[in-house]
Design a protein around this motif. Structure first.
Motif, mmCIF file in Angstrom:
data_model
loop_
_atom_site.group_PDB
_atom_site.id
_atom_site.type_symbol
_atom_site.label_atom_id
_atom_site.label_comp_id
_atom_site.label_asym_id
_atom_site.label_seq_id
_atom_site.Cartn_x
_atom_site.Cartn_y
_atom_site.Cartn_z
ATOM 1 N N ARG A 168 0.840 -1.199 0.000
ATOM 2 C CA ARG A 168 0.000 0.000 0.000
ATOM 3 C C ARG A 168 0.877 1.252 0.000
ATOM 4 O O ARG A 168 2.022 1.229 0.437
ATOM 5 C CB ARG A 168 -0.894 0.031 1.245
ATOM 6 N N PHE A 169 0.301 2.366 -0.465
ATOM 7 C CA PHE A 169 1.028 3.633 -0.453
ATOM 8 C C PHE A 169 1.321 4.058 0.982
ATOM 9 O O PHE A 169 0.441 4.027 1.843
ATOM 10 C CB PHE A 169 0.213 4.737 -1.135
ATOM 11 N N GLY A 170 2.553 4.507 1.222
ATOM 12 C CA GLY A 170 2.937 5.009 2.531
ATOM 13 C C GLY A 170 3.124 6.517 2.513
ATOM 14 O O GLY A 170 2.802 7.196 1.535
ATOM 15 N N HIS A 171 3.696 7.036 3.602
ATOM 16 C CA HIS A 171 3.884 8.479 3.705
ATOM 17 C C HIS A 171 4.882 8.985 2.674
ATOM 18 O O HIS A 171 4.824 10.140 2.258
ATOM 19 C CB HIS A 171 4.355 8.843 5.116
ATOM 20 N N GLY A 172 5.802 8.114 2.258
ATOM 21 C CA GLY A 172 6.738 8.510 1.217
ATOM 22 C C GLY A 172 6.026 8.876 -0.074
ATOM 23 O O GLY A 172 6.464 9.771 -0.811
ATOM 24 N N THR A 173 4.921 8.201 -0.352
ATOM 25 C CA THR A 173 4.126 8.527 -1.534
ATOM 26 C C THR A 173 3.462 9.888 -1.378
ATOM 27 O O THR A 173 3.395 10.678 -2.326
ATOM 28 C CB THR A 173 3.062 7.446 -1.782
ATOM 29 N N PHE A 174 2.976 10.170 -0.170
ATOM 30 C CA PHE A 174 2.382 11.490 0.092
ATOM 31 C C PHE A 174 3.435 12.585 -0.069
ATOM 32 O O PHE A 174 3.160 13.643 -0.662
ATOM 33 C CB PHE A 174 1.785 11.530 1.497
ATOM 34 N N LEU A 175 4.638 12.360 0.449
ATOM 35 C CA LEU A 175 5.714 13.341 0.305
ATOM 36 C C LEU A 175 6.045 13.563 -1.171
ATOM 37 O O LEU A 175 6.297 14.699 -1.594
ATOM 38 C CB LEU A 175 6.961 12.887 1.060
ATOM 39 N N LEU A 176 6.044 12.483 -1.934
ATOM 40 C CA LEU A 176 6.310 12.585 -3.372
ATOM 41 C C LEU A 176 5.272 13.476 -4.046
ATOM 42 O O LEU A 176 5.609 14.307 -4.895
ATOM 43 C CB LEU A 176 6.299 11.189 -3.996
ATOM 44 N N CYS A 177 4.017 13.327 -3.664
ATOM 45 C CA CYS A 177 2.952 14.173 -4.212
ATOM 46 C C CYS A 177 3.175 15.636 -3.843
ATOM 47 O O CYS A 177 3.060 16.532 -4.691
ATOM 48 C CB CYS A 177 1.587 13.711 -3.699
ATOM 49 N N LEU A 178 3.492 15.889 -2.574
ATOM 50 C CA LEU A 178 3.701 17.259 -2.121
ATOM 51 C C LEU A 178 4.881 17.900 -2.836
ATOM 52 O O LEU A 178 4.818 19.057 -3.270
ATOM 53 C CB LEU A 178 3.922 17.275 -0.607
ATOM 54 N N GLU A 179 5.966 17.141 -2.974
ATOM 55 C CA GLU A 179 7.147 17.660 -3.669
ATOM 56 C C GLU A 179 6.837 17.997 -5.125
ATOM 57 O O GLU A 179 7.262 19.048 -5.637
ATOM 58 C CB GLU A 179 8.267 16.610 -3.613
#
Length: 323
Positions: free
Chosen positions: A138-149
């Motif tokens: 599953r998507f983790g917080h690293g995926t969220f950070l990637l989106c924000l970046e």
């Protein structure tokens, strides 16, 4: 029995970032993020939900949540952002965090120029993926950070910068763990010096990568003990690791290595018999690590591969000649 003092979470090292503890910080994630922030020492925190209520016109994606009436904006002067983990409503958090960064902490203001450098960001837990009951990660917080970046760069044309990246594979997290292990050993009357650390995990891109990166840090430190400054791996000398200065003073220099043990019960799955030593086939071909950590294939190759945590503990006992 396991006491709270023996547990290290991804955000635990934020206790060391005292320069931010008295600033008004926006906190994002899910669960008791406000309580967690206060327990870490942060005195003034504002949640995404509180910010959304203060500025109801900012969260406009969900039509059902658009305000029927307009209210004057509350004054929120934010001085930084703490990202604890992936939120529930990604679109709301992405929008409001971007608003805070683009407005220099005052989402009600309309600035002519985008402030840069932007407000400091402290981010915890960089795992791109994690494994649970589902058959696929599953998507983790690293995926969220990637989106924000990606969003920030697309909107501003500039790179999103982090004041600190905390959690695996950040060296400051492993340094913090070493500090607590040595501290607890002393409290329990353990007189023998701790020579080896063992890091057990199921994710080559975070658990193994971080352990190997910290092992490089330890080897480099040993080679440069006589020098005034400690020479470290370039990835360990970024601002996010400089907070470990007090840890470096507190920790003794007995630790010689940090060995990585990969288990096959999570993100990493191995078919067939599990070898005692990692072979080339365990190396990843696609880098799932965070943008600010360069890919080195050797860092995702575990010292050992075992079936589960019990086997990992038994392996550590055997290597320490305890069984």
């Amino acid at each position: 029995q396991v006491s709270p003092e023996q547990v290290i979470l991804s955000y635990s090292p934020l206790q060391l970032f005292r320069q931010f503890h008295h600033r008004c910080m926006l906190v994002a994630g899910q669960g008791p993020v406000e309580e967690n922030a206060r327990n870490l020492g942060f005195k003034h925190v504002v949640t995404i939900e509180a910010l959304r209520k203060a500025y109801p016109l900012l969260d406009m994606v969900d039509l059902s949540r658009r305000p029927k009436e307009l209210f004057p904006n509350s004054s929120q002067n934010l001085a930084g952002v703490i990202l604890f983990g992936e939120p529930v409503r990604w679109e709301t958090s992405l929008q409001l965090i971007a608003d805070v960064l683009l407005s220099n902490g005052n989402p009600g203001a309309e600035l002519q120029d985008v402030p840069y450098p932007h407000l400091p960001i402290l981010a915890c837990n960089m795992d791109l993926l994690w494994m649970a009951e589902a058959k696929m990660p599953r998507f983790g917080h690293g995926t969220f950070l990637l989106c924000l970046e990606s969003i920030y760069k697309k909107v501003t044309g500039r790179e999103l910068k982090y004041e600190a990246l905390i959690g695996k594979p950040s060296p400051v997290t492993y340094r913090y763990a070493q500090h607590l292990i040595q501290q607890q050993a002393q409290q329990q009357g353990w007189n023998a010096p701790i020579r080896h650390l063992y890091a057990v995990g199921d994710n080559p891109m975070s658990d193994v990568y971080g352990a190997n990166l910290y092992n490089n840090y330890l080897k480099s430190a040993q080679q440069n003990q006589a020098q005034a400054g400690v020479k470290r791996n370039p990835q360990a000398t970024s601002p996010q690791a400089e907070v470990s200065l007090e840890l470096r003073n507190d920790c003794n220099n007995s630790v010689e290595s940090c060995e990585s043990i990969l288990v096959c019960t999570g993100v990493y799955r191995h078919n067939g018999d599990v070898p005692k030593k990692t072979e080339a086939r365990t190396r990843e071909t696609v880098f799932h690590g965070h943008r600010d950590f360069c890919f080195d294939p050797s860092l995702v190759e575990a010292s050992y591969v075992v079936q589960d945590v019990d086997d990992a503990v038994q392996l550590a006992f055997k290597k320490e000649n305890w069984i």
